[in-house]
Scaffold this active site. Structure first.
Site, PDB file in Angstrom:
ATOM      1  N   CYS A  82       0.833  -1.199   0.000  1.00  0.00           N
ATOM      2  CA  CYS A  82       0.000   0.000   0.000  1.00  0.00           C
ATOM      3  C   CYS A  82       0.874   1.258   0.000  1.00  0.00           C
ATOM      4  O   CYS A  82       1.583   1.512  -0.956  1.00  0.00           O
ATOM      5  CB  CYS A  82      -0.971  -0.041   1.170  1.00  0.00           C
ATOM      6  SG  CYS A  82      -2.390   1.075   0.960  1.00  0.00           S
ATOM      7  N   HIS A 126      -2.838  -5.447   0.408  1.00  0.00           N
ATOM      8  CA  HIS A 126      -2.383  -5.797   1.751  1.00  0.00           C
ATOM      9  C   HIS A 126      -2.420  -7.310   2.002  1.00  0.00           C
ATOM     10  O   HIS A 126      -3.308  -7.802   2.696  1.00  0.00           O
ATOM     11  CB  HIS A 126      -3.269  -5.140   2.804  1.00  0.00           C
ATOM     12  CG  HIS A 126      -3.042  -3.686   3.014  1.00  0.00           C
ATOM     13  ND1 HIS A 126      -1.960  -3.193   3.710  1.00  0.00           N
ATOM     14  CD2 HIS A 126      -3.781  -2.610   2.644  1.00  0.00           C
ATOM     15  CE1 HIS A 126      -2.033  -1.870   3.760  1.00  0.00           C
ATOM     16  NE2 HIS A 126      -3.128  -1.494   3.125  1.00  0.00           N
ATOM     17  N   GLU A 136      -0.694  -8.834   4.032  1.00  0.00           N
ATOM     18  CA  GLU A 136      -0.359  -9.056   5.448  1.00  0.00           C
ATOM     19  C   GLU A 136      -1.554  -8.995   6.389  1.00  0.00           C
ATOM     20  O   GLU A 136      -1.458  -9.441   7.535  1.00  0.00           O
ATOM     21  CB  GLU A 136       0.702  -8.038   5.899  1.00  0.00           C
ATOM     22  CG  GLU A 136       0.193  -6.634   6.198  1.00  0.00           C
ATOM     23  CD  GLU A 136       0.024  -5.747   4.971  1.00  0.00           C
ATOM     24  OE1 GLU A 136      -0.250  -4.551   5.137  1.00  0.00           O
ATOM     25  OE2 GLU A 136       0.172  -6.258   3.840  1.00  0.00           O
TER      26      GLU A 136
END
Length: 288
Positions: free
Chosen positions: A104, A198, A200
């Site tokens: 991001c 994202h 993660e």
């Protein structure tokens, strides 16, 4: 033993708001994931946007095996002390040649540091998920995206995007809303692999982000009311609690690229495995 540095550019207020909604800041999410993907790794964290940011005593950027840049609410096209400090940090990472990865805003920071540009999303913000991310020809053979299908979805929430990649950067993936979803950037002595989405974050963090940004989503016309946002976030939360619920996955239009944690973490795992295997050689050698 690998040693990683997590660079978290959230403001103190944003860190606390995120902790209040999902229990951890963006940097703390990264620390958890990195320790899961690389057991035994030594991880340090820095907040480069903060005026008092400092590496651990005795540490240097060159002494880390990799640097990870988290998401952030900073707008890189705004000239502020926070953005200047964050960009200067990334330029220092490029200068010493430590391999870097970012999601991001991390991609946006590396883009600006290497001479590219960032802007407000031209086609409106992506909220919750980036849909139908499609690999470029270069992306289909790049180790960052190994294992991804030709088109896939991923968690994503952003109001800014890369407007132009730096000279020599390689576009690896994009979609209809955001042209630059994944890229490799080479600058000075360093190599950066980044994505706009994202991998993660889990579905619980997607739901938390929607709740934190509910007012903005209504203003953007993506939801009719805060109640609509809450209903959508509630479905995502329910799928987080039980990822095997096919009815919820169907209603949300998601498949295993998002609901299966191992597949969702593809880019991070690929980057870490490449660092562990090659260090600063191979794919991270400048000029390759």
């Amino acid at each position: 033993m690998l040693r990683f540095l997590v660079a978290e550019s959230e403001t103190p207020q944003a860190r606390e708001e995120r902790r209040g909604s999902v229990g951890r800041s963006s940097g703390e999410t990264y620390l958890d994931i990195l320790e899961k993907l690389a057991p035994g790794v030594v991880c340090d964290r820095i907040q480069p946007a903060d005026a008092d940011a400092a590496l651990p005593p005795g540490a240097t950027l060159a002494g880390f095996d990799a640097v990870f840049l988290t998401g952030s609410p900073l707008h890189l096209y705004e000239e502020t002390p926070k953005t200047r400090r964050t960009i200067a940090f990334m330029r220092a990472v490029f200068e010493v040649g430590t391999p870097a990865f970012g999601s991001c805003a991390g991609l946006q920071v590396a883009t600006v540091a290497a001479g590219g540009s960032v802007r407000r999303n031209a086609h409106g913000q992506e909220a919750a998920f980036a849909r139908r991310i499609t690999l470029t020809e270069a992306g289909r053979v790049h180790p960052l995206l190994a294992g991804r299908p030709a088109s896939y979805d991923a968690p994503a929430i952003h109001t800014d995007e890369v407007a132009s990649l730096p000279p020599g950067a390689v576009l690896l993936a994009g979609n209809r809303v955001t042209a630059v979803q994944a890229a490799e950037i080479r600058f000075e002595r360093g190599v950066f692999w980044g994505i706009q989405y994202h991998p993660e974050i889990g579905l619980d963090e997607v739901a938390g982000a929607l709740r934190r940004q509910a007012e903005g989503l209504v203003e953007a016309g993506l939801a009719g009311s805060r109640d609509d946002v809450e209903a959508y976030a509630g479905q995502i939360d329910a799928l987080h609690r039980k990822p095997t619920r096919r009815n919820l996955a169907w209603q949300l239009g998601l498949d295993e690229e998002v609901t299966d944690e191992r597949r969702r973490l593809t880019e991070l795992r690929n980057f870490i495995e490449t660092v562990a295997r090659f260090g600063r050689a191979g794919p991270f050698s400048v000029g390759k």
